[in-house]
Design an enzyme around this catalytic site. Structure first.
Site, PDB file in Angstrom:
ATOM      1  N   ASP A  36       3.203  -1.139  -6.448  1.00 24.64           N
ATOM      2  CA  ASP A  36       3.409  -1.112  -4.997  1.00 24.64           C
ATOM      3  C   ASP A  36       3.898  -2.461  -4.489  1.00 24.64           C
ATOM      4  OD1 ASP A  36       2.834   1.418  -4.315  1.00 24.64           O
ATOM      5  OD2 ASP A  36       0.892   0.997  -3.385  1.00 24.64           O
ATOM      6  N   LYS A  58       5.848   1.371  -0.700  1.00 17.15           N
ATOM      7  CA  LYS A  58       5.626   2.366   0.358  1.00 17.15           C
ATOM      8  C   LYS A  58       5.365   1.644   1.682  1.00 17.15           C
ATOM      9  CE  LYS A  58       4.957   6.051   0.754  1.00 17.15           C
ATOM     10  NZ  LYS A  58       5.960   7.039   1.144  1.00 17.15           N
ATOM     11  N   MET A 169      -3.060  -1.992   8.806  1.00 20.16           N
ATOM     12  CA  MET A 169      -1.727  -1.581   9.281  1.00 20.16           C
ATOM     13  C   MET A 169      -1.638  -1.570  10.801  1.00 20.16           C
ATOM     14  SD  MET A 169      -1.083   1.535   6.562  1.00 20.16           S
ATOM     15  CE  MET A 169      -2.780   2.041   6.399  1.00 20.16           C
TER      16      MET A 169
HETATM   17  N1  SAH Z   1      -5.142  -0.151  -0.484  1.00 22.09           N
HETATM   18  C1  SAH Z   1      -5.052  -1.365   0.288  1.00 22.09           C
HETATM   19  C2  SAH Z   1      -4.564  -1.093   1.694  1.00 22.09           C
HETATM   20  C3  SAH Z   1      -3.134  -0.601   1.763  1.00 22.09           C
HETATM   21  S1  SAH Z   1      -2.613  -0.318   3.419  1.00 22.09           S
HETATM   22  C4  SAH Z   1      -6.407  -2.058   0.292  1.00 22.09           C
HETATM   23  O1  SAH Z   1      -7.412  -1.455  -0.133  1.00 22.09           O
HETATM   24  O2  SAH Z   1      -6.475  -3.221   0.691  1.00 22.09           O
HETATM   25  C5  SAH Z   1      -1.751  -1.836   3.744  1.00 22.09           C
HETATM   26  C6  SAH Z   1      -2.527  -2.689   4.721  1.00 22.09           C
HETATM   27  O3  SAH Z   1      -3.568  -3.381   4.049  1.00 22.09           O
HETATM   28  C7  SAH Z   1      -1.713  -3.770   5.377  1.00 22.09           C
HETATM   29  O4  SAH Z   1      -0.961  -3.277   6.460  1.00 22.09           O
HETATM   30  C8  SAH Z   1      -2.798  -4.706   5.837  1.00 22.09           C
HETATM   31  O5  SAH Z   1      -3.438  -4.199   6.986  1.00 22.09           O
HETATM   32  C9  SAH Z   1      -3.772  -4.621   4.681  1.00 22.09           C
HETATM   33  N2  SAH Z   1      -3.598  -5.689   3.686  1.00 22.09           N
HETATM   34  C10 SAH Z   1      -3.249  -5.549   2.395  1.00 22.09           C
HETATM   35  N3  SAH Z   1      -3.238  -6.737   1.759  1.00 22.09           N
HETATM   36  C11 SAH Z   1      -3.610  -7.661   2.674  1.00 22.09           C
HETATM   37  C12 SAH Z   1      -3.823  -9.072   2.633  1.00 22.09           C
HETATM   38  N4  SAH Z   1      -3.640  -9.794   1.515  1.00 22.09           N
HETATM   39  N5  SAH Z   1      -4.205  -9.693   3.780  1.00 22.09           N
HETATM   40  C13 SAH Z   1      -4.405  -9.005   4.910  1.00 22.09           C
HETATM   41  N6  SAH Z   1      -4.219  -7.667   4.999  1.00 22.09           N
HETATM   42  C14 SAH Z   1      -3.846  -7.000   3.902  1.00 22.09           C
END
Ligand code: SAH
Length: 255
Positions: A36, A58, A169
């Site tokens: 991803d 995605k 998000m």
């Molecule tokens: N599966 C992932 C989430 C995917 S949705 C998880 O469990 O973390 C994608 C969202 O995750 C982004 O829009 C943001 O809100 C958050 N996100 C992912 N990585 C991040 C990071 N390093 N710092 C802050 N927000 C993050």
């Protein structure tokens, strides 16, 4: 014949040191890795040189690979008999479509192993010292998406719940979210935080209030990916940050 299998691996929020040992083992074994776009590059250092790495993003708002194509690709690769790893940011089962991918794989007769990762909704607040369930302030936490769709959360119920709100998000829609939460009864003085690119060298954050959240994010140009945290637990952050001044921080008034 050994069963065909795909391993769904959570890559955590960024820092490769936050990978689980199981995740590293799966990456070392992999012959093909479907990645991803929120997965940090450093995580890929555990993949063998001979392995094939395919980037299938995605990301909201960007050109991305349709889910149906990703499902087909995983199934095709598994049927070729390799060690297939599907590598996702954070945890595969938290806003990661892990459930849908498991269902598609199982429907195709392919076994799925899931290796959890550290989800951004817990790890990003922790990066600025926010314990999302600190019992001095809240009874628990709700992980929700601010993406806006038919899955729009019931903001009124959440506002009444007293739970810490952790919004994934939500950055692009922060104005609308703040308004919705205000209409739902949350006071403008409720502490709020935005943490961007947590656990990466680009990590930045802002601590403010619900009323000032959208303006602070805009004026400080906090970028995606970011987690929004709304609730009294945010009050813990300043003291924690003062004890370890590390990342560039943005604090604003409590108005
Ligand atoms: N599966 C992932 C989430 C995917 S949705 C998880 O469990 O973390 C994608 C969202 O995750 C982004 O829009 C943001 O809100 C958050 N996100 C992912 N990585 C991040 C990071 N390093 N710092 C802050 N927000 C993050």
């Amino acid at each position: 014949m050994t069963a065909l299998r795909v391993t769904l691996v959570g890559a955590g929020p960024g820092d490769p040191e936050l990978l689980t040992i199981k995740a590293v083992r799966a990456l070392r074994r992999a012959t093909v890795v479907l990645v991803d776009d929120l997965v940090a590059d450093g995580v890929l250092r555990y993949v063998r040189r001979s392995a094939r790495v395919v980037h299938v993003g995605k990301r909201g708002g960007c050109v991305s690979t349709p889910q149906a194509f990703i499902d087909k690709l995983m199934i095709a690769e598994a049927r070729r008999g390799g060690h297939v790893v599907r590598l996702k940011g954070g945890d595969p089962f938290v806003f990661g479509r892990g459930g849908e991918e498991c269902a598609a794989l199982r429907a195709a007769g392919i076994e799925v192993e899931v290796v959890n990762g550290l989800t951004a909704g817990i790890a990003a607040p922790a990066a600025v010292g926010i314990p999302v369930t600190d019992r001095r302030f809240t009874q628990g936490v709700a992980l929700v998406t601010g993406h806006g769709s038919e899955y729009e959360p019931d903001w009124s119920a959440l506002a009444r719940s007293g739970l810490t709100l952790v919004i994934y998000m939500g950055l692009a829609r922060v104005h609308g979210l703040v308004q919705a939460l205000g209409r739902a009864g949350l006071h403008g003085t409720t502490p709020a935080a935005a943490i961007s690119a947590a656990h990466t060298p680009q990590q930045r954050h802002a601590l403010c209030t619900l009323a000032t959240l959208a303006d602070t994010i805009a004026s400080q140009q906090l970028a995606s990916p970011a987690i929004l945290v709304i609730g009294d637990v945010v009050q813990v952050a300043p003291a924690w940050l003062a004890a370890q001044p590390r990342s560039p921080s943005i604090m604003c008034g409590s108005g």
